[in-house]
Design a protein around this motif. Structure first.
Motif, mmCIF file in Angstrom:
data_model
loop_
_atom_site.group_PDB
_atom_site.id
_atom_site.type_symbol
_atom_site.label_atom_id
_atom_site.label_comp_id
_atom_site.label_asym_id
_atom_site.label_seq_id
_atom_site.Cartn_x
_atom_site.Cartn_y
_atom_site.Cartn_z
ATOM 1 N N GLU A 9 -0.078 10.988 0.229
ATOM 2 C CA GLU A 9 -0.349 10.065 -0.638
ATOM 3 C C GLU A 9 -2.037 9.659 -0.592
ATOM 4 N N LYS A 10 -2.383 9.477 0.763
ATOM 5 C CA LYS A 10 -3.789 9.438 1.162
ATOM 6 C C LYS A 10 -4.715 10.166 0.456
ATOM 7 N N LEU A 11 -4.406 11.665 0.857
ATOM 8 C CA LEU A 11 -5.087 12.829 0.365
ATOM 9 C C LEU A 11 -5.428 12.770 -1.110
ATOM 10 N N LEU A 12 -4.296 12.306 -1.783
ATOM 11 C CA LEU A 12 -4.234 12.620 -3.323
ATOM 12 C C LEU A 12 -4.829 11.572 -3.787
ATOM 13 N N GLY A 13 -4.741 10.210 -3.389
ATOM 14 C CA GLY A 13 -4.881 9.136 -3.816
ATOM 15 C C GLY A 13 -4.235 8.682 -5.184
ATOM 16 N N VAL A 14 -3.008 9.013 -5.110
ATOM 17 C CA VAL A 14 -1.839 8.609 -5.947
ATOM 18 C C VAL A 14 -0.564 8.299 -5.329
ATOM 19 N N LYS A 15 0.394 7.615 -5.916
ATOM 20 C CA LYS A 15 1.559 7.364 -5.098
ATOM 21 C C LYS A 15 2.552 8.500 -5.188
ATOM 22 N N ASN B 196 -1.527 22.667 3.561
ATOM 23 C CA ASN B 196 -1.763 22.660 5.057
ATOM 24 C C ASN B 196 -1.658 21.643 6.130
ATOM 25 N N LEU B 197 -2.096 20.835 5.167
ATOM 26 C CA LEU B 197 -2.603 19.471 6.189
ATOM 27 C C LEU B 197 -1.133 18.507 6.105
ATOM 28 N N VAL B 198 -0.504 18.603 5.090
ATOM 29 C CA VAL B 198 0.794 17.905 5.149
ATOM 30 C C VAL B 198 2.078 18.634 5.415
#
Lengths: 79, 694
Positions: free
Chosen positions: B143-149, B278-280
Motif C-alpha cells: 500500500e505504501k509503495l503503490l500509494g493506493v489502497k 520482491n519487496l512485499v
C-alpha cells in the motif's frame, strides 16, 4: 558460438532469459506475461506431442510452442 | 452488499473491475452484484464487459467487469476494450484484482493502470491459496509503495469482500493524488515533460497529461483518435505537434528510437513490478507448486496424458447415460401417464380439436423434451463445471496441441470444443481466447462437429434402440459407441480444420501462450447449484420455449389436409427422394429442418409425424418407440444415417446467431452452416452407397 535457446533447455532446469528475438504480437505477449530479459525461467512440463513446453515464469505455469522457444535466447543455466 | 433488482436506481459512482485473466475477477463481480457471470478456472472466461449494480449502505455503484488482460497496452481487442473503459469510461474508481500467487506479473497491470488514473484500489485476491503455498504478501508495505489502497481478499469464500466494498464506498468519493508513477529513462522523462507542458492546458483537466504525453510520443494512432473523440476536439495542434517533435529529437539524440519506445516502456514497467513484488512477497516454502506438478506429470504425460483424458470423458458420458436412465424413464412415465387425464380434462370445456392440439401437439412435445433432456443435463453440466473449476480444461489444450498444430490451428481450439459439448453457442463465443483471427475462424466453423447437449439424447436414444438393444444393461457398450461417434466428430474437426487452413483460411500455425492455472479444489455445492441454475435451466428453458410452438406447428401440419393428404406428408413426400439418397426419409429430414431452432426436438418431431399416420397410442417407452420407427421403415442403416446426420448438419439457430455476432460476417455464418451440412450429406451418401453395394 551459437547462443543457447530456451528450446534447447532440458526439462527440470532453471535458466535466465537473455534476449527475445520474436517479433510482433508474440513478443508483446511474452513481455506481458513477464518474460523479460533477466527473468529466471524453470522448464517444467512437456506435452505428449512434444511441441509445447510449460515454463514456470514468475509464479505462473505458461506453455509456449517450440517454434517460439527457439526465438528466446538464454544466458546459461543457474541452479 | 445487496442484490439490486430494480433497474432504475440512481447510480452514485461507476466502478471498473480490471485484472489479469483467471484471478477471480468474476467471482468478486458476482459477489458484489449478485449477478451470475459464469466463472471457471481458466483464463479468458470474461469475454465482454458485463455490468451490474452494487448497493453499499446508501450508495449505488455501477460495476463493470472488464475482460481479463495481462496488459492494457492494447494489442488485442479485449485489451483495447479494457483500456478504453479505464481511460474514457468515466469511472470514478478502478479496482485492479490481482492474484497473490503471481503478484509480480499482476503488478504490471496495476502500474499500467496507475499511469492512466490515480483513483485505484488494488485487491490482492486468492490470499488463502497463496498462504497454502507458503506465499505471504505484506499488504501494508504494498500500500505504501503503490500509494493506493490495497485490500487482501479470498473472493471464493467471501473473505475481505466487505472491506473491499467499504473501501470502494470511501475512495470513489475521494480523489487520490499521490499514486506511484513508474519512472523511465531520464531522457525519456525529459521528453515526456516537454509534451506534458504542451498538452496540460489543452486537456482542461481531463485525462492524465503524463499518460497522454507518453502515448503521443509513442505514436499510438488509434489511441490518439480515441482521445480526440473523447475530448470532442483535436488534441493535436501546432504547439503540441512541435512539442512532440522536439521530444522525439531529444530521444533520437540519445539513441532511443521511437519504434523501440514501447519495448522500453514495457521493460521499465516490468522491472518496477518485479522490484515492488520482491519487496512485499515472502516465500515460506521453496517449491510451493510441488503437488500440482505431480498431478501434471500424470495428466500430461506422454503415455498416460491422452488416454486419461479420453477415459475421463468416457467416464463423464457413462455417468450421464447411466445416471439419466432411471430418472428419465420415471419422468417419462409420469408426464405421459397424465396425458390422457389432461386430454379428458381439456375436453370438458374445449372443442375436441383444440384439446387435441394442446395435448397431443404441444404437451406431448414438451413432455418428451423435458423427460429426455433434463436428466442428462442435470448430470452432465455439473460434472463439466467441476472439471472447469478444477482447472483441467487448459491441460486438454496442452495435451492435444500437436495435432492442432499439424492442422495449422491452435490447441486452444480443444478448449472451445470441450465447451461445445455443453452448448455450441457457448463454444463459439469461447473462441475469443484464440488470439489469431484465422485460427479463431477455423475454431468457429468447426465447433458444431462436437455434439452438444441438445444432440446427446438423440444419439443415446438411437444407440440404445438400434445398436445396443433395449433392456440390455450394457451402458459400457453404449458409452463406447457414443465415444466412437464423438471421435468421428473430432476426426472431422481435424480434417476440416486442416482443409480450411490449406484453402479458404490459408496460413501457418501462429504463436501463442497458454497458461496452465493451478489446480483448485472445486466448490462442489456451489458448482452444482450454479450449473443447474445457470446452464441447465437456461438450456432447458430455451428448448421448452421452442418445443411448445414447434409442437403446435407439427400438429397443424399433420392435421391440415390438402386433397386428402396432410401438409406434413406433402412436405415429407417432397423431401423423400433426396432423403432416400442419404438413407433417411422425408420425415426425418423435415425434422432436422424444423429442428433448426433447437436440436432437442428432432426426435419428437419424427415421432409426431409418424404418429399422425400410425395408430400407436402409447409410446412412453423405448420398445414402443422402436416399433413405431421400424413400422415406418427404419433399419439399422437408417439409424446410423440419422446419427451421422445428427452429428453433421447446420448448427442450431442460437449458434448461428452467435457465429454472426462473433464473425460479423454473413459469409462465414453461411459457411458455418454449409460446411457441416455438406459433410453430413457426403458421409450419409457414401455410407448408403456402400451399404447398397454390399
Amino acid at each position: 558460438m551459437k547462443q543457447t535457446r530456451l528450446y534447447d533447455v532440458p526439462l527440470g532446469r532453471k535458466v535466465t532469459v537473455d534476449k527475445i528475438l520474436s517479433e510482433g504480437s508474440i513478443k508483446r505477449r511474452l513481455l506481458d506475461i513477464g518474460l523479460t530479459p533477466g527473468t529466471v525461467v524453470y522448464s517444467t512440463l512437456k506435452n505428449p506431442g512434444g511441441n509445447l513446453v510449460a515454463y514456470m515464469i514468475r509464479g505462473a505455469l505458461i506453455a509456449i510452442r517450440d517454434d517460439d522457444a527457439k526465438n528466446i535466447l538464454i544466458r546459461g543455466y543457474c541452479e | 452488499m445487496k442484490k439490486i433488482n430494480e433497474e432504475k436506481v440512481k447510480i452514485d459512482k461507476v466502478i471498473a473491475l480490471a485484472g489479469n485473466p483467471n484471478v477471480g475477477k468474476s467471482t468478486v463481480f458476482n459477489a458484489f452484484t449478485g449477478l451470475n457471470q459464469h466463472t471457471g478456472n481458466w483464463p479468458g472466461k470474461t469475454v465482454s464487459n458485463a455490468s451490474g449494480t452494487m448497493r453499499y449502505k446508501d450508495h449505488y455503484f455501477k460495476i463493470y467487469d472488464l475482460p481479463g488482460t495481462y496488459s492494457i497496452l492494447a494489442h488485442s481487442e479485449e485489451e483495447a476494450v479494457a483500456r478504453d473503459f479505464i481511460c474514457f469510461g468515466d469511472s470514478d474508481l478502478t479496482v485492479v484484482v490481482c492474484d497473490a500467487c503471481t503478484l509480480m506479473r499482476n503488478l504490471n497491470l496495476v502500474l499500467q493502470v496507475t499511469e492512466i488514473t490515480s483513483n485505484v484500489i488494488v485487491c490482492v485476491n486468492l490470499i488463502d491459496e497463496a498462504k497454502k503455498k507458503g506465499i505471504f504478501i505484506d499488504i501494508a508495505k504494498l500500500e505504501k509503495l503503490l500509494g493506493v489502497k490495497v485490500v487482501a481478499t479470498t473472493a471464493r469464500s467471501g473473505k475481505g469482500l466487505d472491506e473491499l466494498a467499504s473501501m470502494i464506498d470511501k475512495y470513489s468519493f475521494i480523489k487520490n493524488k499521490n499514486t506511484f508513477q513508474v519512472e523511465y529513462d531520464s531522457y525519456f522523462e525529459e521528453a515526456i515533460e516537454i509534451v506534458v507542458k504542451a498538452v496540460k492546458k489543452k486537456l482542461k483537466g481531463n485525462l492524465n497529461p503524463r499518460w497522454v504525453a507518453i502515448n503521443l510520443i509513442n505514436e499510438d494512432k488509434e489511441l490518439l483518435e480515441n482521445i480526440s473523440n473523447y475530448l470532442g476536439y483535436q488534441i493535436l495542434d501546432e504547439k503540441v505537434i512541435s512539442a512532440i517533435n522536439k521530444a522525439k529529437m531529444l530521444l533520437i539524440e540519445h539513441d532511443i528510437m521511437t519504434n523501440e519506445l514501447e519495448d522500453l516502456i514495457v521493460a521499465t514497467i516490468n522491472k518496477k513490478a518485479e522490484e515492488i513484488s520482491n519487496l512485499v512477497t515472502h516465500y515460506d516454502k521453496e517449491d510451493y507448486t510441488k503437488k500440482d506438478r505431480c498431478i501434471d506429470k500424470i495428466l500430461t504425460n506422454k503415455f498416460t496424458g491422452i488416454p486419461l483424458m479420453l477415459l475421463l470423458f468416457a467416464f463423464i458420458f457413462w455417468l450421464t447415460i447411466e445416471g439419466a436412465n432411471y430418472p428419465s424413464a420415471l419422468l417419462n412415465k409420469l408426464l405421459f401417464s397424465i396425458e390422457d387425464n389432461l386430454f379428458n380434462f381439456c375436453n370438458l370445456f374445449l372443442p375436441r380439436f383444440l384439446s387435441d392440439m394442446l395435448i397431443h401437439g404441444m404437451y406431448r412435445t414438451l413432455a418428451w423434451v423435458v423427460s429426455v433432456m433434463l436428466p442428462p443435463m442435470m448430470i452432465f453440466f455439473p460434472l463439466f463445471t467441476l472439471l472447469e473449476d478444477l482447472g483441467y480444461l487448459p491441460r486438454i489444450a496442452f495435451n492435444v496441441d500437436k495435432v492442432f498444430k499439424k492442422c495449422s490451428s491452435c490447441g486452444k481450439q480443444a478448449l472451445t470444443m470441450a465447451m461445445g459439448f455443453g452448448c455450441n453457442a457457448v463454444g463459439v463465443s469461447g473462441t475469443r481466447i484464440i488470439d489469431s483471427k484465422r485460427e479463431r475462424l477455423i475454431a468457429i466453423l468447426t465447433n458444431c462437429f462436437v455434439p452438444c447437449n441438445g444432440r446427446f439424447p438423440t444419439l443415446i436414444a438411437i444407440i440404445t434402440m438400434f445398436i445396443v438393444g433395449i433392456g440390455v444393461d450394457n451402458s459400457l457398450l453404449s458409452v463406447s459407441i457414443l465415444m466412437g461417434v464423438i471421435l468421428l466428430g473430432i476426426f472431422m474437426t481435424f480434417l476440416v480444420s486442416s482443409i480450411l487452413s490449406r484453402t479458404l483460411l490459408k496460413g501457418v500455425p501462429s504463436s501463442f501462450t497458454l497458461e496452465l492455472p493451478p489446480y483448485r479444489r472445486p466448490q462442489v455445492g456451489k458448482v452444482i447449484i450454479r450449473s443447474i441454475l445457470d446452464r441447465t435451466l437456461f438450456v432447458l428453458g430455451r428448448a421448452v420455449s421452442i418445443a411448445i410452438p414447434a409442437g403446435l406447428v407439427i400438429w397443424i401440419m399433420a392435421n391440415v389436409n390438402i386433397s386428402g393428404v396432410s401438409l406434413l406428408n406433402h412436405t415429407a413426400n417432397l423431401l423423400d427422394p433426396f432423403a432416400n439418397l442419404l438413407g433417411m426419409d422425408g420425415v426425418i429430414l423435415l425434422a432436422f429442418i424444423l429442428g433448426f431452432p433447437a436440436n432437442e426436438i428432432v426426435i419428437p418431431i419424427i415421432i409426431m409425424s409418424y404418429m399422425a399416420t400410425g395408430s400407436l397410442t402409447d409410446f412412453s417407452n423405448l420398445y414402443e418407440l422402436k416399433n413405431l420407427l421400424i413400422n415406418n421403415g427404419w433399419t439399422i442403416y437408417t439409424a446410423i444415417s440419422v446419427m451421422i446426420f445428427c452429428l453433421f448438419h447446420f448448427p442450431c439457430s442460437t449458434t448461428c446467431l452467435t457465429i454472426k455476432k462473433e464473425t460479423k460476417s454473413n459469409k462465414w455464418t453461411l459457411l458455418s452452416m454449409l460446411i457441416p451440412t455438406l459433410c453430413g450429406i457426403i458421409l450419409c451418401f457414401v455410407f448408403n452407397l456402400i451399404v447398397k453395394i454390399i
